[in-house]
Design a protein around this motif. Structure first.
Motif, PDB file in Angstrom:
ATOM      1  N   GLU A 108       0.772  -1.310  -0.180  1.00 37.96           N
ATOM      2  CA  GLU A 108       0.130  -0.096   0.210  1.00 37.96           C
ATOM      3  C   GLU A 108       1.025   1.322   0.068  1.00 37.96           C
ATOM      4  N   PRO A 109       1.208   1.960  -1.175  1.00 38.22           N
ATOM      5  CA  PRO A 109       2.063   2.920  -1.260  1.00 38.22           C
ATOM      6  C   PRO A 109       1.249   4.206  -0.755  1.00 38.22           C
ATOM      7  N   ALA A 110       2.134   4.999  -0.023  1.00 39.70           N
ATOM      8  CA  ALA A 110       1.749   6.415   0.394  1.00 39.70           C
ATOM      9  C   ALA A 110       2.726   7.331  -0.097  1.00 39.70           C
ATOM     10  N   GLU A 111       2.488   8.996   0.229  1.00 39.54           N
ATOM     11  CA  GLU A 111       3.434   9.601  -0.144  1.00 39.54           C
ATOM     12  C   GLU A 111       4.837   9.350   0.131  1.00 39.54           C
ATOM     13  N   GLU A 112       5.057   9.149   1.400  1.00 41.41           N
ATOM     14  CA  GLU A 112       6.694   8.990   1.714  1.00 41.41           C
ATOM     15  C   GLU A 112       6.914   7.758   2.067  1.00 41.41           C
ATOM     16  N   TRP A 113       6.060   6.748   2.252  1.00 38.49           N
ATOM     17  CA  TRP A 113       6.499   5.462   2.646  1.00 38.49           C
ATOM     18  C   TRP A 113       5.541   4.540   1.979  1.00 38.49           C
ATOM     19  N   GLU A 114       5.763   3.157   2.440  1.00 43.58           N
ATOM     20  CA  GLU A 114       4.891   2.031   1.864  1.00 43.58           C
ATOM     21  C   GLU A 114       4.771   1.009   3.059  1.00 43.58           C
ATOM     22  N   SER A 115       3.357   0.548   3.177  1.00 50.74           N
ATOM     23  CA  SER A 115       2.987  -0.453   4.156  1.00 50.74           C
ATOM     24  C   SER A 115       3.129  -1.677   3.262  1.00 50.74           C
ATOM     25  N   VAL A 116       3.678  -2.359   3.755  1.00 57.72           N
ATOM     26  CA  VAL A 116       3.865  -3.987   3.270  1.00 57.72           C
ATOM     27  C   VAL A 116       3.228  -5.113   4.243  1.00 57.72           C
ATOM     28  N   THR A 117       2.523  -5.859   3.761  1.00 60.16           N
ATOM     29  CA  THR A 117       1.896  -6.938   4.755  1.00 60.16           C
ATOM     30  C   THR A 117       2.579  -8.335   4.033  1.00 60.16           C
ATOM     31  N   PHE A 118       2.735  -9.090   5.134  1.00 51.95           N
ATOM     32  CA  PHE A 118       3.176 -10.482   4.733  1.00 51.95           C
ATOM     33  C   PHE A 118       2.449 -11.480   5.563  1.00 51.95           C
ATOM     34  N   ARG A 119       2.453 -12.663   5.067  1.00 53.53           N
ATOM     35  CA  ARG A 119       1.970 -13.782   5.658  1.00 53.53           C
ATOM     36  C   ARG A 119       2.621 -14.035   6.891  1.00 53.53           C
ATOM     37  N   LEU A 120       1.993 -14.356   7.834  1.00 56.09           N
ATOM     38  CA  LEU A 120       2.877 -15.128   9.201  1.00 56.09           C
ATOM     39  C   LEU A 120       2.615 -16.289   9.349  1.00 56.09           C
ATOM     40  N   PRO A 121       3.713 -17.148   9.389  1.00 58.04           N
ATOM     41  CA  PRO A 121       3.497 -18.571   9.604  1.00 58.04           C
ATOM     42  C   PRO A 121       3.255 -18.880  11.031  1.00 58.04           C
ATOM     43  N   ALA A 122       1.998 -19.743  11.074  1.00 55.72           N
ATOM     44  CA  ALA A 122       1.444 -19.846  12.550  1.00 55.72           C
ATOM     45  C   ALA A 122       2.498 -20.102  13.547  1.00 55.72           C
ATOM     46  N   LEU A 124       5.163 -19.113  13.981  1.00 54.21           N
ATOM     47  CA  LEU A 124       6.069 -17.822  14.412  1.00 54.21           C
ATOM     48  C   LEU A 124       5.049 -16.944  14.947  1.00 54.21           C
ATOM     49  N   SER A 125       3.943 -16.704  14.753  1.00 50.60           N
ATOM     50  CA  SER A 125       3.330 -15.841  15.387  1.00 50.60           C
ATOM     51  C   SER A 125       3.144 -15.225  16.727  1.00 50.60           C
ATOM     52  N   ARG A 126       3.623 -16.157  17.636  1.00 57.53           N
ATOM     53  CA  ARG A 126       3.676 -15.967  18.926  1.00 57.53           C
ATOM     54  C   ARG A 126       4.866 -15.015  19.452  1.00 57.53           C
ATOM     55  N   TYR A 127       5.641 -15.055  18.504  1.00 62.24           N
ATOM     56  CA  TYR A 127       7.216 -14.160  18.607  1.00 62.24           C
ATOM     57  C   TYR A 127       6.759 -12.899  17.951  1.00 62.24           C
ATOM     58  N   VAL A 128       5.878 -12.512  17.470  1.00 61.71           N
ATOM     59  CA  VAL A 128       5.753 -11.325  16.803  1.00 61.71           C
ATOM     60  C   VAL A 128       4.812 -10.374  17.423  1.00 61.71           C
ATOM     61  N   VAL A 129       5.112  -9.143  17.651  1.00 57.90           N
ATOM     62  CA  VAL A 129       4.413  -8.124  18.401  1.00 57.90           C
ATOM     63  C   VAL A 129       4.649  -6.745  17.974  1.00 57.90           C
ATOM     64  N   GLU A 130       3.682  -5.852  17.968  1.00 58.23           N
ATOM     65  CA  GLU A 130       3.320  -4.490  17.618  1.00 58.23           C
ATOM     66  C   GLU A 130       4.453  -3.879  18.244  1.00 58.23           C
ATOM     67  N   LYS A 131       5.128  -3.041  17.390  1.00 60.52           N
ATOM     68  CA  LYS A 131       6.367  -2.041  17.784  1.00 60.52           C
ATOM     69  C   LYS A 131       7.537  -2.956  17.985  1.00 60.52           C
ATOM     70  N   GLY A 132       7.618  -4.608  17.970  1.00 56.51           N
ATOM     71  CA  GLY A 132       8.774  -5.380  18.051  1.00 56.51           C
ATOM     72  C   GLY A 132       9.457  -5.308  16.794  1.00 56.51           C
ATOM     73  N   SER A 133      10.670  -6.132  17.045  1.00 58.88           N
ATOM     74  CA  SER A 133      11.334  -6.048  15.688  1.00 58.88           C
ATOM     75  C   SER A 133      11.207  -7.465  14.958  1.00 58.88           C
ATOM     76  N   SER A 147      -1.484  -9.729  13.107  1.00 62.12           N
ATOM     77  CA  SER A 147      -2.846 -10.507  13.709  1.00 62.12           C
ATOM     78  C   SER A 147      -2.319 -11.977  13.584  1.00 62.12           C
ATOM     79  N   ALA A 148      -3.118 -12.785  13.548  1.00 64.42           N
ATOM     80  CA  ALA A 148      -2.823 -14.418  13.946  1.00 64.42           C
ATOM     81  C   ALA A 148      -2.062 -14.738  12.610  1.00 64.42           C
ATOM     82  N   ASP A 149      -2.358 -14.382  11.452  1.00 59.60           N
ATOM     83  CA  ASP A 149      -1.782 -14.792  10.549  1.00 59.60           C
ATOM     84  C   ASP A 149      -1.082 -13.856   9.404  1.00 59.60           C
TER      85      ASP A 149
END
Length: 198
Positions: A108-122, A124-133, A147-149
Motif C-alpha cells: 500500500e503505497p503512501a506519499e513518503e513510505w509504503e506499508s507492506v503486509t506479509f503472511r505470518l507462519p502460524a 512464528l506468530s507468538r514471537y511477533v508483536v506490534e512495535k517489536g523487531s 494478527s494471527a496470520d
C-alpha cells in the motif's frame, strides 16, 4: 551476528547445488575465507573471493529451509557483513538463522513510505508483536500491525531504494527471522514452569 542494516544490494552471478557466487563490491572489499555474510538474511560463510565477487557454500538443508533455491543469475539480494565488536547496532540483534519463509500479501503505497503486509507462519506468530523487531530478507524492521496470520511493516524511502524490499511484488517469498530475545524468554519461562510443577 548482524544488525539488519543492509550494506549493499548484490547480484547473483551463479547458482550451483553446493553454493552461490555473488557480486558485491562493498562486502567483498575486506572479506576473507571464513567470514560471515548475510545473504537475504541467511548467514553464509565465504569460501572464496574473486575481484568483486565471493562464493559461499549452501548446504541442502539451507536450500530446503529458505528461498535461496529459487535464486537465479541476475537476481538481487540484500548483503550485510557480520558486525564488528564495538560497531554500532543500528537495527536489532539478527543472527542470520532464518525461522521461516513468508509471502508478500499486500503493498500500500503512501506519499513518503509504503506499508507492506506479509503472511505470518502460524509457528512464528507468538514471537511477533506490534512495535517489536523482525528481520525480513535480512532487513531490520519494526512491526506496525500484527494478527494471527499476517503482519505489516512500514518501509521508508531509504529501505525502498537501498534494499530488495522495494521491488518485491505481491506473491514473492521472503525470509523471516523473529526476535531471538523472544525465543530465549519463551524457553526460560518453559523451564521455570516445568520446575514449578515438579
Amino acid at each position: 551476528m548482524f544488525t539488519g542494516i543492509v550494506e549493499e544490494v548484490g547480484e547473483i552471478a551463479d547458482v550451483s547445488p553446493g553454493g552461490l557466487l555473488i557480486r558485491g563490491p562493498l562486502v567483498v572489499s575486506d572479506a576473507r575465507h571464513g567470514d560471515s555474510i548475510a545473504v537475504d538474511g541467511v548467514c553464509l560463510t565465504v569460501t572464496e573471493t574473486d575481484g568483486d565477487r565471493f562464493r559461499v557454500d549452501v548446504m541442502g538443508e539451507t536450500y530446503r529451509r529458505t528461498a535461496l533455491s529459487g535464486l537465479r543469475p541476475g537476481d538481487r539480494v540484500n548483503l550485510e557483513r557480520a558486525v564488528a565488536v564495538g560497531g554500532r547496532l543500528g537495527g536489532h540483534i539478527v543472527q542470520g538463522h532464518v525461522d521461516g519463509v513468508a509471502e508478500v500479501l499486500r503493498r500500500e503505497p503512501a506519499e513518503e513510505w509504503e506499508s507492506v503486509t506479509f503472511r505470518l507462519p502460524a509457528d512464528l506468530s507468538r514471537y511477533v508483536v506490534e512495535k517489536g523487531s523482525i528481520a525480513v530478507d535480512g532487513v531490520s524492521l519494526t512491526v506496525a500491525a500484527v494478527s494471527a496470520d499476517e503482519f505489516t511493516v512500514g518501509l521508508i524511502p531509504t529501505t525502498l531504494t537501498e534494499t530488495t524490499l522495494g521491488r518485491k511484488p505481491v506473491g514473492a517469498t521472503v525470509h523471516l527471522e523473529v526476535d531471538v530475545l523472544a525465543k530465549h524468554v519463551e524457553r526460560l519461562l518453559a523451564h521455570r514452569s516445568e520446575a514449578v510443577t515438579v
